[in-house]
Design a protein around this motif. Structure first.
Motif, PDB file in Angstrom:
ATOM      1  N   ALA A  21       0.847  -1.205   0.000  1.00 57.69           N
ATOM      2  CA  ALA A  21       0.000   0.000   0.000  1.00 57.69           C
ATOM      3  C   ALA A  21       0.874   1.243   0.000  1.00 57.69           C
ATOM      4  N   GLY A  22       1.980   1.180  -0.713  1.00 61.68           N
ATOM      5  CA  GLY A  22       2.865   2.332  -0.864  1.00 61.68           C
ATOM      6  C   GLY A  22       2.333   3.249  -1.955  1.00 61.68           C
ATOM      7  N   ASN A  23       3.240   4.002  -2.558  1.00 67.73           N
ATOM      8  CA  ASN A  23       2.813   4.977  -3.572  1.00 67.73           C
ATOM      9  C   ASN A  23       2.096   4.324  -4.743  1.00 67.73           C
ATOM     10  N   VAL A  24       2.710   3.292  -5.312  1.00 71.40           N
ATOM     11  CA  VAL A  24       2.124   2.671  -6.508  1.00 71.40           C
ATOM     12  C   VAL A  24       0.854   1.897  -6.141  1.00 71.40           C
ATOM     13  N   GLY A  25       0.917   1.097  -5.079  1.00 70.94           N
ATOM     14  CA  GLY A  25      -0.224   0.263  -4.697  1.00 70.94           C
ATOM     15  C   GLY A  25      -1.447   1.095  -4.322  1.00 70.94           C
ATOM     16  N   VAL A  65      -3.130  -4.741   1.148  1.00 71.80           N
ATOM     17  CA  VAL A  65      -2.327  -5.439   2.161  1.00 71.80           C
ATOM     18  C   VAL A  65      -0.954  -4.790   2.236  1.00 71.80           C
ATOM     19  N   ASP A  66      -0.502  -4.545   3.459  1.00 72.38           N
ATOM     20  CA  ASP A  66       0.864  -4.026   3.637  1.00 72.38           C
ATOM     21  C   ASP A  66       1.357  -4.474   5.009  1.00 72.38           C
ATOM     22  N   VAL A  67       2.675  -4.531   5.155  1.00 72.92           N
ATOM     23  CA  VAL A  67       3.234  -4.951   6.450  1.00 72.92           C
ATOM     24  C   VAL A  67       3.231  -3.826   7.484  1.00 72.92           C
ATOM     25  N   VAL A  68       3.151  -2.582   7.034  1.00 68.64           N
ATOM     26  CA  VAL A  68       3.207  -1.467   7.990  1.00 68.64           C
ATOM     27  C   VAL A  68       1.854  -1.317   8.682  1.00 68.64           C
ATOM     28  N   GLU A  69       1.897  -1.367   9.987  1.00 65.26           N
ATOM     29  CA  GLU A  69       0.652  -1.328  10.747  1.00 65.26           C
ATOM     30  C   GLU A  69      -0.086  -0.005  10.559  1.00 65.26           C
ATOM     31  N   ILE A  86       0.840  -7.253  -7.263  1.00 65.08           N
ATOM     32  CA  ILE A  86       1.927  -7.226  -6.270  1.00 65.08           C
ATOM     33  C   ILE A  86       2.844  -6.025  -6.510  1.00 65.08           C
ATOM     34  N   THR A  87       2.760  -5.064  -5.601  1.00 63.07           N
ATOM     35  CA  THR A  87       3.633  -3.879  -5.679  1.00 63.07           C
ATOM     36  C   THR A  87       4.558  -3.820  -4.455  1.00 63.07           C
ATOM     37  N   ALA A  88       4.486  -4.842  -3.600  1.00 64.98           N
ATOM     38  CA  ALA A  88       5.278  -4.829  -2.358  1.00 64.98           C
ATOM     39  C   ALA A  88       6.755  -4.963  -2.671  1.00 64.98           C
ATOM     40  N   GLY A  89       7.552  -4.192  -1.973  1.00 67.25           N
ATOM     41  CA  GLY A  89       8.996  -4.306  -2.176  1.00 67.25           C
ATOM     42  C   GLY A  89       9.712  -3.201  -1.445  1.00 67.25           C
ATOM     43  N   LEU A  90      11.014  -3.320  -1.420  1.00 64.44           N
ATOM     44  CA  LEU A  90      11.821  -2.275  -0.811  1.00 64.44           C
ATOM     45  C   LEU A  90      12.570  -1.534  -1.903  1.00 64.44           C
ATOM     46  N   VAL A 142       2.376  -8.601 -11.581  1.00 65.66           N
ATOM     47  CA  VAL A 142       3.552  -8.247 -10.788  1.00 65.66           C
ATOM     48  C   VAL A 142       4.047  -6.863 -11.227  1.00 65.66           C
ATOM     49  N   VAL A 143       4.408  -6.055 -10.227  1.00 63.81           N
ATOM     50  CA  VAL A 143       4.850  -4.680 -10.505  1.00 63.81           C
ATOM     51  C   VAL A 143       6.233  -4.406  -9.892  1.00 63.81           C
ATOM     52  N   THR A 144       6.526  -5.091  -8.792  1.00 64.89           N
ATOM     53  CA  THR A 144       7.775  -4.883  -8.049  1.00 64.89           C
ATOM     54  C   THR A 144       9.011  -5.060  -8.952  1.00 64.89           C
ATOM     55  N   ASN A 145       9.982  -4.206  -8.748  1.00 64.77           N
ATOM     56  CA  ASN A 145      11.250  -4.298  -9.496  1.00 64.77           C
ATOM     57  C   ASN A 145      12.255  -5.206  -8.801  1.00 64.77           C
ATOM     58  N   PRO A 146      13.204  -5.789  -9.507  1.00 65.94           N
ATOM     59  CA  PRO A 146      13.336  -5.786 -10.963  1.00 65.94           C
ATOM     60  C   PRO A 146      12.242  -6.640 -11.607  1.00 65.94           C
ATOM     61  N   GLY A 159       3.382  -9.198 -16.027  1.00 64.25           N
ATOM     62  CA  GLY A 159       4.073  -8.082 -15.389  1.00 64.25           C
ATOM     63  C   GLY A 159       3.692  -6.757 -16.028  1.00 64.25           C
ATOM     64  N   MET A 160       3.611  -5.721 -15.194  1.00 63.64           N
ATOM     65  CA  MET A 160       3.312  -4.380 -15.704  1.00 63.64           C
ATOM     66  C   MET A 160       4.592  -3.580 -15.871  1.00 63.64           C
ATOM     67  N   ALA A 161       4.859  -3.172 -17.072  1.00 64.96           N
ATOM     68  CA  ALA A 161       5.971  -2.257 -17.358  1.00 64.96           C
ATOM     69  C   ALA A 161       5.767  -1.608 -18.722  1.00 64.96           C
ATOM     70  N   VAL A 180       3.063  -0.965 -20.478  1.00 67.51           N
ATOM     71  CA  VAL A 180       2.019   0.067 -20.591  1.00 67.51           C
ATOM     72  C   VAL A 180       2.614   1.400 -20.144  1.00 67.51           C
ATOM     73  N   LEU A 181       3.399   1.351 -19.065  1.00 64.19           N
ATOM     74  CA  LEU A 181       4.041   2.564 -18.551  1.00 64.19           C
ATOM     75  C   LEU A 181       5.076   3.104 -19.543  1.00 64.19           C
ATOM     76  N   ASP A 182       5.943   2.224 -20.030  1.00 65.99           N
ATOM     77  CA  ASP A 182       6.975   2.690 -20.961  1.00 65.99           C
ATOM     78  C   ASP A 182       6.349   3.277 -22.224  1.00 65.99           C
ATOM     79  N   GLY A 234      12.489  -5.589 -21.869  1.00 67.62           N
ATOM     80  CA  GLY A 234      12.442  -5.396 -20.422  1.00 67.62           C
ATOM     81  C   GLY A 234      12.067  -3.979 -20.066  1.00 67.62           C
ATOM     82  N   HIS A 235      12.001  -3.719 -18.765  1.00 71.75           N
ATOM     83  CA  HIS A 235      11.556  -2.425 -18.265  1.00 71.75           C
ATOM     84  C   HIS A 235      12.693  -1.407 -18.290  1.00 71.75           C
ATOM     85  N   GLY A 236      12.340  -0.131 -18.485  1.00 71.56           N
ATOM     86  CA  GLY A 236      13.302   0.967 -18.369  1.00 71.56           C
ATOM     87  C   GLY A 236      14.399   0.917 -19.421  1.00 71.56           C
TER      88      GLY A 236
HETATM   89  O1  TXD Z   1       6.845  -0.310 -14.219  1.00 74.99           O
HETATM   90  C1  TXD Z   1       7.026  -0.855 -13.173  1.00 74.99           C
HETATM   91  N1  TXD Z   1       6.950  -2.174 -13.072  1.00 74.99           N
HETATM   92  C2  TXD Z   1       7.308  -0.072 -11.973  1.00 74.99           C
HETATM   93  C3  TXD Z   1       7.793  -0.758 -10.800  1.00 74.99           C
HETATM   94  C4  TXD Z   1       6.975   1.300 -11.886  1.00 74.99           C
HETATM   95  C5  TXD Z   1       7.052   1.963 -10.696  1.00 74.99           C
HETATM   96  C6  TXD Z   1       7.475   1.322  -9.475  1.00 74.99           C
HETATM   97  N2  TXD Z   1       7.993   0.018  -9.657  1.00 74.99           N
HETATM   98  C7  TXD Z   1       8.314  -0.785  -8.478  1.00 74.99           C
HETATM   99  O2  TXD Z   1       7.130  -1.012  -7.722  1.00 74.99           O
HETATM  100  C8  TXD Z   1       9.257  -0.148  -7.493  1.00 74.99           C
HETATM  101  O3  TXD Z   1      10.580  -0.274  -7.917  1.00 74.99           O
HETATM  102  C9  TXD Z   1       8.963  -0.979  -6.267  1.00 74.99           C
HETATM  103  O4  TXD Z   1       9.641  -2.224  -6.325  1.00 74.99           O
HETATM  104  C10 TXD Z   1       7.458  -1.231  -6.350  1.00 74.99           C
HETATM  105  C11 TXD Z   1       6.631  -0.336  -5.442  1.00 74.99           C
HETATM  106  O5  TXD Z   1       6.930   1.014  -5.673  1.00 74.99           O
HETATM  107  P1  TXD Z   1       6.381   2.151  -4.694  1.00 74.99           P
HETATM  108  O6  TXD Z   1       6.816   3.439  -5.245  1.00 74.99           O
HETATM  109  O7  TXD Z   1       4.946   1.917  -4.417  1.00 74.99           O
HETATM  110  O8  TXD Z   1       7.200   1.820  -3.368  1.00 74.99           O
HETATM  111  P2  TXD Z   1       6.786   2.148  -1.865  1.00 74.99           P
HETATM  112  O9  TXD Z   1       5.998   3.402  -1.804  1.00 74.99           O
HETATM  113  O10 TXD Z   1       8.037   1.992  -1.078  1.00 74.99           O
HETATM  114  O11 TXD Z   1       5.783   0.970  -1.487  1.00 74.99           O
HETATM  115  C12 TXD Z   1       6.164  -0.351  -1.286  1.00 74.99           C
HETATM  116  C13 TXD Z   1       5.298  -0.890  -0.183  1.00 74.99           C
HETATM  117  C14 TXD Z   1       5.576  -0.239   1.189  1.00 74.99           C
HETATM  118  O12 TXD Z   1       4.388   0.328   1.700  1.00 74.99           O
HETATM  119  C15 TXD Z   1       6.055  -1.405   2.050  1.00 74.99           C
HETATM  120  O13 TXD Z   1       5.663  -1.306   3.417  1.00 74.99           O
HETATM  121  C16 TXD Z   1       5.380  -2.568   1.359  1.00 74.99           C
HETATM  122  O14 TXD Z   1       5.523  -2.305  -0.015  1.00 74.99           O
HETATM  123  N3  TXD Z   1       5.941  -3.884   1.694  1.00 74.99           N
HETATM  124  C17 TXD Z   1       5.166  -4.978   1.853  1.00 74.99           C
HETATM  125  N4  TXD Z   1       3.836  -5.154   1.744  1.00 74.99           N
HETATM  126  C18 TXD Z   1       3.348  -6.381   1.968  1.00 74.99           C
HETATM  127  N5  TXD Z   1       4.137  -7.439   2.265  1.00 74.99           N
HETATM  128  C19 TXD Z   1       5.471  -7.312   2.363  1.00 74.99           C
HETATM  129  N6  TXD Z   1       6.235  -8.369   2.668  1.00 74.99           N
HETATM  130  C20 TXD Z   1       6.041  -6.028   2.161  1.00 74.99           C
HETATM  131  N7  TXD Z   1       7.305  -5.553   2.207  1.00 74.99           N
HETATM  132  C21 TXD Z   1       7.227  -4.238   1.913  1.00 74.99           C
END
Ligand code: TXD
Length: 307
Positions: free
Chosen positions: A10-14, A32-36, A76-80, A117-121, A142-144, A146-148, A174-176
């Motif tokens: 539930a970060g910026n993209v999600g 769904v997100d891990v941050v309470e 799936i946009t979860a990632g660091l 799937v959206v998370t990078n790479p 995977g989504m990339a 449409v954005l590119d 590939g992406h980017g």
């Molecule tokens: O074109 C594309 N595919 C992309 C990919 C375009 C833009 C962003 N792209 C990738 O998406 C970016 O490189 C990241 O890997 C993801 C998510 O990007 P966003 O900008 O939304 O990152 P944030 O704001 O850091 O959000 C990630 C959230 C954050 O709230 C974390 O707490 C959460 O992921 N997170 C989790 N959620 C659930 N479960 C687990 N294990 C978890 N770990 C982190």
């Protein structure tokens, strides 16, 4: 019954993807997100905007997967993000673990879902989700692309001073910076841009597109692009949930198409209610084929480093 989409992360993209999907009344949403508190708070805030928008959509947020059961789609946009001192491989492994766990938890409760799937790479994370879910390739995308292609379209429209509605940009790979733009298939009102722009101008737009993500990162300083990425997610969700048979560039698991096997690479995909309906193959010039092979090679390297 209304359709249901789970968004993990539930970060910026999600969260912004949830916004677009809700505003279009495409489906109920489980965040769904891990941050309470964050998925709960963003879900409630978005839900409270629905009476103003006059849309009937249920939106829930949680730190576990209990509310995600029977989702039609899981995004799936979860990632660091990459931190200082972290190598690309370190990030690969950290995000692979996150995507793997997210896939496992989500598909347990939604065994018939279509995974986006959206998370990078990106392309490597698609492979993680495919392996973990055991889903056929029709249900892991995977989504990339449409954005590119949206970025490429933005720059083409601005360069020619025409409506973005007139522009159809075509990208592969590939992406980017691994993207392979195909100017001869990129059109303005049906006219290939190669007829409208000289080679130097096209090259300039292509380069700006390939580094489009980096351009935003540089401006924002913290975080990366999310409006265009999340709108691109909503486009794939719309095509699938409405069974539109729409052709969009997506990362798909190739089985010999474009001469590539057992790898996720961005290609034109026809999307419908079953997910991937067909990969549209086009004949490439030797230069384009070489660029695509190079892009695929980079994905292969990352997938190799996953083990
Ligand atoms: O074109 C594309 N595919 C992309 C990919 C375009 C833009 C962003 N792209 C990738 O998406 C970016 O490189 C990241 O890997 C993801 C998510 O990007 P966003 O900008 O939304 O990152 P944030 O704001 O850091 O959000 C990630 C959230 C954050 O709230 C974390 O707490 C959460 O992921 N997170 C989790 N959620 C659930 N479960 C687990 N294990 C978890 N770990 C982190």
């Amino acid at each position: 019954m209304r359709k249901k989409v789970t968004i993990v992360g539930a970060g910026n993209v999600g969260a912004t993807a949830a916004h677009w999907i809700a505003a279009k009344e495409l489906a109920d949403i489980a965040l769904v997100d891990v941050v309470e508190g964050v998925p709960q708070g963003k879900a409630l805030d978005l839900l409270e905007s629905m009476p103003v928008e006059r849309r009937d959509v249920q939106i829930t947020g949680a730190n576990d997967y209990s509310q995600t059961a029977n989702s039609d789609m899981v995004v799936i946009t979860a990632g660091l993000p990459r931190k200082e001192g972290m190598s690309r491989d370190d990030l690969l492994k950290v995000n692979a673990k996150i995507v793997s766990e997210a896939t496992e938890q989500a598909v347990k409760l939604s065994p018939n879902c279509i995974l986006i799937v959206v998370t990078n790479p990106l392309d490597a994370m698609c492979e993680v989700a495919r392996r973990k879910s055991g889903f056929p390739r029709e249900r892991v995308l995977g989504m990339a692309g449409v954005l590119d292609s949206a970025r490429f379209s933005t720059f083409i429209a601005a360069e020619l001073g025409v409506s973005v509605d007139n522009v159809h940009a075509f990208v592969l790979g590939g992406h980017g910076d691994q993207m392979v733009p195909l100017p001869r298939f990129s059109t303005v009102a049906g006219i290939p841009i190669t007829e409208l722009l000289d080679a130097a101008a096209i090259d300039r737009l292509v380069k700006r597109t390939a580094s489009g993500g980096g351009e935003i990162v540089k401006l924002l300083k913290t975080g990366s692009a999310f409006y265009a990425p999340s709108r691109s997610i909503a486009e794939m969700v719309d095509a699938i949930l409405k069974d539109k048979h729409k052709i969009l560039p997506c990362a798909a698991y190739l089985q010999g198409e474009f001469g590539i096997r057992d790898l996720f690479v961005g290609v034109p995909c026809k999307l419908g209610s079953k997910g991937l309906e067909r990969i549209i193959e086009v004949k490439l010039t030797p230069d384009e084929q070489a660029a695509l092979a190079k892009s695929a090679e980079a994905v292969k390297e990352l997938v190799g480093a996953l083990a």
